[in-house]
Design a protein around this motif. Structure first.
Motif, PDB file in Angstrom:
ATOM      1  N   GLN A  38      59.374   3.847  20.986  1.00  0.00           N
ATOM      2  CA  GLN A  38      58.082   3.490  20.373  1.00  0.00           C
ATOM      3  C   GLN A  38      58.134   3.624  18.855  1.00  0.00           C
ATOM      4  O   GLN A  38      57.087   3.723  18.207  1.00  0.00           O
ATOM      5  N   SER A  93      43.276  -2.914  27.291  1.00  0.00           N
ATOM      6  CA  SER A  93      43.206  -1.548  27.821  1.00  0.00           C
ATOM      7  C   SER A  93      44.055  -0.590  26.986  1.00  0.00           C
ATOM      8  O   SER A  93      43.657   0.555  26.734  1.00  0.00           O
ATOM      9  N   THR A  94      45.222  -1.067  26.518  1.00  0.00           N
ATOM     10  CA  THR A  94      46.062  -0.236  25.647  1.00  0.00           C
ATOM     11  C   THR A  94      45.351   0.045  24.335  1.00  0.00           C
ATOM     12  O   THR A  94      45.369   1.177  23.829  1.00  0.00           O
ATOM     13  N   LYS A 136      49.445   7.093  30.251  1.00  0.00           N
ATOM     14  CA  LYS A 136      50.769   6.509  30.413  1.00  0.00           C
ATOM     15  C   LYS A 136      51.722   7.073  29.363  1.00  0.00           C
ATOM     16  O   LYS A 136      51.343   7.270  28.215  1.00  0.00           O
ATOM     17  N   LEU A 180      52.053   5.416  25.922  1.00  0.00           N
ATOM     18  CA  LEU A 180      50.864   5.605  25.095  1.00  0.00           C
ATOM     19  C   LEU A 180      50.793   7.023  24.542  1.00  0.00           C
ATOM     20  O   LEU A 180      50.469   7.234  23.372  1.00  0.00           O
ATOM     21  N   PHE A 219      50.210  -5.355  23.185  1.00  0.00           N
ATOM     22  CA  PHE A 219      49.092  -4.427  23.214  1.00  0.00           C
ATOM     23  C   PHE A 219      47.910  -5.107  23.904  1.00  0.00           C
ATOM     24  O   PHE A 219      47.214  -5.930  23.301  1.00  0.00           O
ATOM     25  N   GLU A 270      45.765   2.922  32.581  1.00  0.00           N
ATOM     26  CA  GLU A 270      46.732   3.268  31.549  1.00  0.00           C
ATOM     27  C   GLU A 270      47.166   4.728  31.668  1.00  0.00           C
ATOM     28  O   GLU A 270      47.782   5.259  30.809  1.00  0.00           O
TER      29      GLU A 270
END
Length: 420
Positions: free
Chosen positions: A95, A361-362, A165, A168, A358, A420
């Motif tokens: 990430q 919901s993210t 998640k 995230l 993205f 998520e």
């Protein structure tokens, strides 16, 4: 001695409140502790109208502990190191682009969005609803700078229990660990402008760029050096007590060096913690050694300092200006800060080609999971005798309390609901 006595009493109170939370409320420890402290503070304020002695005694106790100095001058270093040493850097690698962008560009965008919206609200809208505060643009931007960074202490302690998640959680946690450097630079530059010091002449694009390079890259180099030396010593003699002493020395020396070199202390600690934690895990697996004691120790330090920190945030209510005068401004500011958070995340995702997509919901979790905490309050309190200090501190408190209690308690349920 007075400071040590005050801190000791706060630790005892934190232990009692933590037990009450674990026994009855069963909230995440940091949130529950702060809720109990706020309720306790409100109770003392009400009781103070009958008998002011209990209120005065606790207010004196809280005043003996300088919150800004306690957090920014020491506690934050231990908390960041404790958080970083437990993080697997392989998660960060996946990430890394979003973490870098959100911890730099997004903070700058949010600062200006918050600042300009509040400025025009003060000029055009607030007078219509009875709020007549003449707050200059630079002070609105100053508030934007101190409220824009997500707080690493709040994020790491709450998201760990929210069960969002993994990708995230990594993105939000990584952003919160690395965005302090940019926020502090913005805050410092804007504060110098607001104060009208002679340093304004030196505030140019080149000087700000150099400040950023020195703060960020200098901190990373020092953190790598400290972490490398510490890991070499740990690898030569992997003895539990000595390992703990070495890691403690890394935090203390990192604090002293970063202060002397005027580089980002938080970033120094994050870098050193990530290196030591990940190198130790790799080495212990290869040599079949048990080095869990190192992580258990720092988890304990993390829990103790978190307890004191969030207790102090709750008790700061006793020292705040009359919050009832600013509740409308506080509610509006919460909406503005959340909107700015959305814009600061949305713009980069539209213009920068991220590897991952993205979804809506993210985006929702990224916005709602961007918690504010003690760092914002500490920066607000550091304004000293500056104009508009009272409303800025009060509004910061509204945003932080809403962020930790409302967003912190609901982010896990929200993530579960939207998948998520």
């Amino acid at each position: 001695m007075e400071f040590f006595k005050s801190l000791s009493i706060l630790l005892i109170i934190a232990t009692l409140f933590s037990y009450i939370n674990a026994r009855f409320l069963k909230f995440p420890s940091t949130i529950g502790l702060m809720i109990i402290a706020i309720i306790f503070s409100v109770g003392l304020v009400v009781l103070g109208k009958i008998d002011s002695r209990p209120l005065n005694d606790l207010s004196t106790l809280v005043r003996n502990v300088d919150f800004t100095q306690l957090l920014m001058g020491g506690m934050l270093y231990f908390l960041l190191f404790a958080g970083a040493i437990q993080i697997d850097i392989n998660d960060f690698k996946e990430q890394k682009r979003s973490i870098i962008i959100f911890s730099t560009l997004s903070v700058i965008i949010s600062t200006f969005v918050v600042g300009f919206i509040l400025y025009y609200l003060f000029q055009l809208i607030f007078p219509l609803i009875g709020i007549s505060l003449e707050v200059s643009l630079v002070y609105c931007l100053l508030f934007g700078a101190l409220i824009s960074p997500t707080d690493p202490v709040a994020v790491l302690s709450i998201l760990r229990q929210a069960k969002v998640k993994k990708s995230l959680e990594t993105t939000i946690s990584g952003e919160s660990l690395f965005n302090d450097g940019v926020a502090v630079i913005l805050f410092t530059v804007l504060f110098n402008i607001a104060q009208g010091t002679e340093q304004i002449a030196d505030i140019t694009f080149a000087s700000i760029s150099w400040l950023l390079v020195k703060e960020v890259f200098g901190a990373i180099l020092v953190g790598l050096a400290l972490g490398g030396i510490a890991f070499y010593a740990i690898r030569i003699i992997p003895e539990p007590k000595l390992t703990i002493l070495i890691t403690l020395s890394v935090v203390i020396s990192g604090f002293m060096i970063s202060q002397a070199m005027e580089i980002s202390g938080p970033l120094t600690m994050v870098t050193a913690g990530l290196l030591i934690g990940n190198a130790s895990r790799t080495y212990s697996k290869a040599r079949h050694l048990d080095m869990q004691f190192e992580h258990i120790f720092w988890e304990l330090i993390d829990d103790i300092l978190n307890a004191i920190l969030f207790l102090m945030i709750g008790f700061e209510l006793l020292l705040m200006p009359d919050l009832s005068h600013y509740w409308i401004l506080g509610v509006i500011s919460i909406i503005v800060v959340l909107f700015a958070r959305y814009i600061s995340i949305r713009i980069p995702t539209l213009v920068i080609p991220f590897r991952e997509k993205f979804s809506s919901s993210t985006m929702t979790i990224l916005v709602w999971g961007g918690l504010r905490g003690g760092v914002s309050i500490a920066l607000a309190l550091s304004l000293g005798d500056s104009p508009h200090r009272e409303p800025l501190v009060a509004v910061t408190y509204f945003v932080v309390v809403f962020s930790i209690i409302v967003q912190g308690l609901s982010v896990g349920k929200l993530a579960k609901r939207i998948g998520e």
